[in-house]
Design a protein around this motif. Sequence first.
Motif, PDB file in Angstrom:
ATOM      1  N   HIS A  81      -2.991 -26.900  -8.018  1.00  0.00           N
ATOM      2  CA  HIS A  81      -1.869 -27.451  -7.687  1.00  0.00           C
ATOM      3  C   HIS A  81      -1.711 -27.439  -6.276  1.00  0.00           C
ATOM      4  O   HIS A  81      -0.653 -27.257  -5.520  1.00  0.00           O
ATOM      5  CB  HIS A  81      -0.337 -26.170  -8.486  1.00  0.00           C
ATOM      6  CG  HIS A  81      -1.444 -25.865  -9.950  1.00  0.00           C
ATOM      7  ND1 HIS A  81       0.086 -25.767 -10.573  1.00  0.00           N
ATOM      8  CD2 HIS A  81      -1.676 -24.921 -10.456  1.00  0.00           C
ATOM      9  CE1 HIS A  81      -0.253 -26.138 -12.194  1.00  0.00           C
ATOM     10  NE2 HIS A  81      -1.812 -25.195 -11.610  1.00  0.00           N
ATOM     11  N   GLN A  84       2.504 -26.823  -4.677  1.00  0.00           N
ATOM     12  CA  GLN A  84       2.120 -24.804  -4.448  1.00  0.00           C
ATOM     13  C   GLN A  84       1.570 -24.650  -3.016  1.00  0.00           C
ATOM     14  O   GLN A  84       1.039 -23.638  -2.942  1.00  0.00           O
ATOM     15  CB  GLN A  84       1.676 -23.898  -5.858  1.00  0.00           C
ATOM     16  CG  GLN A  84       2.207 -24.413  -6.886  1.00  0.00           C
ATOM     17  CD  GLN A  84       1.713 -24.221  -8.129  1.00  0.00           C
ATOM     18  OE1 GLN A  84       1.122 -22.969  -7.751  1.00  0.00           O
ATOM     19  NE2 GLN A  84       2.183 -25.125  -9.531  1.00  0.00           N
ATOM     20  N   ARG A 206       1.548 -30.485 -19.348  1.00  0.00           N
ATOM     21  CA  ARG A 206       1.285 -28.858 -17.648  1.00  0.00           C
ATOM     22  C   ARG A 206       1.315 -27.757 -18.600  1.00  0.00           C
ATOM     23  O   ARG A 206      -0.026 -27.390 -18.284  1.00  0.00           O
ATOM     24  CB  ARG A 206       3.081 -28.668 -17.177  1.00  0.00           C
ATOM     25  CG  ARG A 206       2.623 -27.357 -16.140  1.00  0.00           C
ATOM     26  CD  ARG A 206       4.658 -26.693 -15.520  1.00  0.00           C
ATOM     27  NE  ARG A 206       3.627 -26.204 -14.056  1.00  0.00           N
ATOM     28  CZ  ARG A 206       4.130 -26.501 -13.177  1.00  0.00           C
ATOM     29  NH1 ARG A 206       4.691 -27.917 -12.538  1.00  0.00           N
ATOM     30  NH2 ARG A 206       3.459 -25.406 -12.292  1.00  0.00           N
ATOM     31  N   GLU A 237      -3.193 -18.179 -20.821  1.00  0.00           N
ATOM     32  CA  GLU A 237      -3.550 -17.482 -19.416  1.00  0.00           C
ATOM     33  C   GLU A 237      -2.629 -15.970 -19.012  1.00  0.00           C
ATOM     34  O   GLU A 237      -3.405 -15.074 -18.976  1.00  0.00           O
ATOM     35  CB  GLU A 237      -3.339 -18.261 -18.358  1.00  0.00           C
ATOM     36  CG  GLU A 237      -2.928 -17.725 -16.197  1.00  0.00           C
ATOM     37  CD  GLU A 237      -2.184 -18.785 -16.062  1.00  0.00           C
ATOM     38  OE1 GLU A 237      -1.327 -19.718 -15.813  1.00  0.00           O
ATOM     39  OE2 GLU A 237      -2.002 -18.164 -14.500  1.00  0.00           O
ATOM     40  N   ASP A 326      -6.659 -22.559  -8.508  1.00  0.00           N
ATOM     41  CA  ASP A 326      -4.901 -22.775  -8.782  1.00  0.00           C
ATOM     42  C   ASP A 326      -4.167 -21.641  -7.706  1.00  0.00           C
ATOM     43  O   ASP A 326      -3.974 -21.638  -8.338  1.00  0.00           O
ATOM     44  CB  ASP A 326      -5.489 -21.538 -10.303  1.00  0.00           C
ATOM     45  CG  ASP A 326      -3.826 -21.434 -11.355  1.00  0.00           C
ATOM     46  OD1 ASP A 326      -3.636 -22.323 -11.306  1.00  0.00           O
ATOM     47  OD2 ASP A 326      -3.569 -20.898 -11.263  1.00  0.00           O
TER      48      ASP A 326
HETATM   49  N1  GUN Z   1       1.138 -22.763 -16.411  1.00  0.00           N
HETATM   50  C1  GUN Z   1       2.209 -23.353 -16.067  1.00  0.00           C
HETATM   51  N2  GUN Z   1       2.236 -23.958 -14.761  1.00  0.00           N
HETATM   52  C2  GUN Z   1       1.400 -23.335 -14.324  1.00  0.00           C
HETATM   53  C3  GUN Z   1       1.317 -23.041 -13.252  1.00  0.00           C
HETATM   54  O1  GUN Z   1       2.466 -23.862 -11.662  1.00  0.00           O
HETATM   55  N3  GUN Z   1       0.382 -22.483 -12.299  1.00  0.00           N
HETATM   56  C4  GUN Z   1      -0.659 -21.498 -13.236  1.00  0.00           C
HETATM   57  N4  GUN Z   1      -0.612 -20.989 -12.845  1.00  0.00           N
HETATM   58  N5  GUN Z   1       0.089 -20.813 -14.682  1.00  0.00           N
HETATM   59  C5  GUN Z   1       0.546 -22.364 -15.170  1.00  0.00           C
END
Ligand code: GUN
Length: 470
Positions: A81, A84, A206, A237, A326
């Motif tokens: 990202h 970030q 996203r 995740e 990430d």
């Molecule tokens: N799932 C949706 N947006 C994000 C993100 O910015 N980072 C992560 N790790 N998972 C996500």
Amino acid sequence: MSASFHAVRGSFFDLLDDPWKYPGREALAARFVPDGLLIIAEGKIVDFGSFTEVSNRHSQVPVTHLPGRLILPGFIDGHIHFPQTRVLGAYGHQLLDWLQNWIIPEEMRYADRTYAQEAARHFFDDLLAGGVTTCQAFTTSSPVSTEEFFAEAARRGMRTIAGLTGIDRHAPAEYCISPQDFYRETKRLIATYHKQGRHLYAITPRFAVGCTHEMMAVCTQLKREHPDCHINTHISENPTEVRLAQAEYPDCHDYTAVYEKYGLLGPRFTAGHGVWLSNSEFRRFAQTGAAICFCPLSNLFLGSGLFRLGRATDPEQRVRLAIGSDIGGGNAFTPIRVLEEAYKVGMCNNTMLDGSVNACEHDAAEAERNKLNAYRGFYLATLGGAHALYLDDKLGNFSIGKEADFVALDWLAGQHAMAWRQSQVCGPEGPATVDQAASLLFGVMACGDDRNVAETWVNGRRAYQKLPTI
Ligand code: GUN
Ligand code: ZN
């Protein structure tokens, strides 16, 4: 001989095949040239092999010699990202709280062009210092961030994949983008950037949680209109996120079914994480040619869980796999650190397999596939990542015709204890065999970091060189 030819001499290590195909004999997938010569013209590899052989064919070409280095193909970060960059290492929350508390407020700043420009310089500096030459990146819901991402990538000459990042719920109204605006801006950005120079465009919903039916339907339409674009997203995740996705899409029997419903799963589709995917979902990824990006630094930092590497690499249903930092879920830019955590995730999976705590039954072959030696690790960071992103015709190893992106590793740098550990493998003259090279590389991935990255070359040119330590 054309004046634009130049050459790099040194010890080269790359992968020509998937090492998981050769359990216990992974060296069969690798190539090691202890004294090699790489001939470059206009950013591409035009010849490669042993110094004695290749220098005969190119006697007039100027040579840069990199002794004391292991030269590998440039690393590929399949999931990162850009906005970030400044919030890595944020304390104390799991995914959904972390997004609301730390991430969305920071990403909102990227609507400011000056801020996005400054961030882009940091982002690409950090990638190159970590040995990354290609990434697939999320931007924000503001087109400004995508524009500045591609502008800086072009200045560095890097091959990148990115796209405006669509979210229209579970975020503040001022951060959300409507499906209509997302469609219009994505079309404009594709027209401007896709396949311009080394840029590639990813249609980027996203994640299913943050995308309404209307947003997903727009992605379906965009993919139909631009079938050669990538799709980049997240999947499974974190357990709370998985439950929320199921609540938002009650007609879909699992998370993967959401992306199937909108016709997105398939070639050039990558989803980050996949920690909580079922066996059936792994199978559907494998069958459709979709890829998963394994992000162990992030999965451990955010407490998301342990990715089932041995399941994803099942030869009966082998999923295309990349690795990703990430950032900022992950807390370091270099794939060297990502591989360290990937190794640990595999080891922990095996503890659970052996203790029969894991949901899948004890399976010795799966346990073996969880073990990440240097061949497997650096495959994921190079050719495997390229294969996952459908870029293995261009990137991933030193085959003639590929783009000349590579990294020169110093196997003695990194942690203070590193040099003595490595001196067990070979002397300062460097490795003589593929096994020695792999042993040094395992030392780098187990005990190393960006201090091991001595130089990063992009498109045939040196783009980063580590400053000597005093
Ligand atoms: N799932 C949706 N947006 C994000 C993100 O910015 N980072 C992560 N790790 N998972 C996500
Ligand atoms: Zn992510």
